[in-house]
Design a protein around this motif. Sequence first.
Motif, PDB file in Angstrom:
ATOM      1  N   ARG A 143       0.834  -1.213   0.000  1.00  0.00           N
ATOM      2  CA  ARG A 143       0.000   0.000   0.000  1.00  0.00           C
ATOM      3  C   ARG A 143       0.864   1.256   0.000  1.00  0.00           C
ATOM      4  O   ARG A 143       0.555   2.242  -0.664  1.00  0.00           O
ATOM      5  N   PHE A 144       1.967   1.232   0.752  1.00  0.00           N
ATOM      6  CA  PHE A 144       2.879   2.374   0.763  1.00  0.00           C
ATOM      7  C   PHE A 144       3.459   2.593  -0.632  1.00  0.00           C
ATOM      8  O   PHE A 144       3.485   3.724  -1.136  1.00  0.00           O
ATOM      9  N   ASP A 145       3.905   1.506  -1.255  1.00  0.00           N
ATOM     10  CA  ASP A 145       4.460   1.610  -2.613  1.00  0.00           C
ATOM     11  C   ASP A 145       3.428   2.170  -3.586  1.00  0.00           C
ATOM     12  O   ASP A 145       3.766   2.955  -4.474  1.00  0.00           O
ATOM     13  N   ARG A 146       2.159   1.777  -3.414  1.00  0.00           N
ATOM     14  CA  ARG A 146       1.103   2.286  -4.285  1.00  0.00           C
ATOM     15  C   ARG A 146       0.943   3.796  -4.128  1.00  0.00           C
ATOM     16  O   ARG A 146       0.830   4.525  -5.109  1.00  0.00           O
ATOM     17  N   VAL A 147       0.964   4.280  -2.887  1.00  0.00           N
ATOM     18  CA  VAL A 147       0.837   5.723  -2.644  1.00  0.00           C
ATOM     19  C   VAL A 147       2.022   6.467  -3.253  1.00  0.00           C
ATOM     20  O   VAL A 147       1.840   7.522  -3.879  1.00  0.00           O
ATOM     21  N   VAL A 148       3.223   5.934  -3.115  1.00  0.00           N
ATOM     22  CA  VAL A 148       4.400   6.584  -3.697  1.00  0.00           C
ATOM     23  C   VAL A 148       4.273   6.616  -5.218  1.00  0.00           C
ATOM     24  O   VAL A 148       4.529   7.648  -5.857  1.00  0.00           O
ATOM     25  N   ARG A 149       3.847   5.501  -5.816  1.00  0.00           N
ATOM     26  CA  ARG A 149       3.667   5.458  -7.275  1.00  0.00           C
ATOM     27  C   ARG A 149       2.609   6.469  -7.721  1.00  0.00           C
ATOM     28  O   ARG A 149       2.805   7.214  -8.681  1.00  0.00           O
ATOM     29  N   GLU A 150       1.487   6.517  -7.008  1.00  0.00           N
ATOM     30  CA  GLU A 150       0.428   7.469  -7.349  1.00  0.00           C
ATOM     31  C   GLU A 150       0.915   8.913  -7.192  1.00  0.00           C
ATOM     32  O   GLU A 150       0.571   9.777  -8.006  1.00  0.00           O
ATOM     33  N   PHE A 151       1.715   9.155  -6.177  1.00  0.00           N
ATOM     34  CA  PHE A 151       2.273  10.493  -5.980  1.00  0.00           C
ATOM     35  C   PHE A 151       3.161  10.872  -7.169  1.00  0.00           C
ATOM     36  O   PHE A 151       3.074  11.993  -7.690  1.00  0.00           O
ATOM     37  N   CYS A 152       3.987   9.937  -7.612  1.00  0.00           N
ATOM     38  CA  CYS A 152       4.845  10.198  -8.770  1.00  0.00           C
ATOM     39  C   CYS A 152       4.009  10.463 -10.022  1.00  0.00           C
ATOM     40  O   CYS A 152       4.318  11.380 -10.799  1.00  0.00           O
ATOM     41  N   GLU A 153       2.957   9.686 -10.207  1.00  0.00           N
ATOM     42  CA  GLU A 153       2.062   9.902 -11.352  1.00  0.00           C
ATOM     43  C   GLU A 153       1.427  11.284 -11.280  1.00  0.00           C
ATOM     44  O   GLU A 153       1.365  12.006 -12.287  1.00  0.00           O
ATOM     45  N   ASP A 154       0.951  11.665 -10.095  1.00  0.00           N
ATOM     46  CA  ASP A 154       0.340  12.983  -9.918  1.00  0.00           C
ATOM     47  C   ASP A 154       1.350  14.105 -10.180  1.00  0.00           C
ATOM     48  O   ASP A 154       0.998  15.138 -10.758  1.00  0.00           O
ATOM     49  N   MET A 155       2.578  13.897  -9.753  1.00  0.00           N
ATOM     50  CA  MET A 155       3.609  14.915  -9.990  1.00  0.00           C
ATOM     51  C   MET A 155       3.856  15.103 -11.477  1.00  0.00           C
ATOM     52  O   MET A 155       4.026  16.232 -11.943  1.00  0.00           O
ATOM     53  N   LEU A 156       3.886  14.023 -12.219  1.00  0.00           N
ATOM     54  CA  LEU A 156       4.116  14.122 -13.657  1.00  0.00           C
ATOM     55  C   LEU A 156       3.027  14.936 -14.350  1.00  0.00           C
ATOM     56  O   LEU A 156       3.282  15.631 -15.327  1.00  0.00           O
ATOM     57  N   VAL A 157       1.812  14.852 -13.814  1.00  0.00           N
ATOM     58  CA  VAL A 157       0.681  15.561 -14.413  1.00  0.00           C
ATOM     59  C   VAL A 157       0.626  17.019 -13.965  1.00  0.00           C
ATOM     60  O   VAL A 157       0.352  17.909 -14.768  1.00  0.00           O
TER      61      VAL A 157
END
Length: 153
Positions: free
Chosen positions: A49-63
């Motif tokens: 779940r932590f890894d998912r939040v980090v991945r989602e954060f990275c995706e959001d940053m790219l956008v």
Amino acid sequence: MRHYPSDSPEAKARVVALALLADGAIDLNEIEALERHEVVSRLGLDHPRFDRVVREFCEDMLVSANRGESGQIELDEDTIDALLADIQDPLTRKRMLRAVLDIVNADGRLADGEAVLVNQAMKAWNLDLYDVANGARLRRSERRPLGMPSADC
């Protein structure tokens, strides 16, 4: 940026992700600090779940982030303040600042982006270093999950 409920494990994990990426990259020393201080479990998350939040954060940053002069992706002050505002509980704020400090100090140097994040968090949360230095380092037997009040509060 995605929205998570205030003080949720995901909102706290996103602040940790922000600290991990504040210098532009996740460093092995920072990962070791996460493990040493048991940050992920203290957030109330398992590693997937932590890894998912980090991945989602990275995706959001790219956008939503801007590219700086160096080519690195940078979040503006308002976005960082909005992420920090998701942490409302005063005790959780102290514990989150302690976690941020543990991460940004993991490699023994404070990069510009890390210093900016620490300064911005202290202002947004109305904290200073004394708030987290005094008693912030708990023995393993005294540690509580980040954001969980202790009996002496």
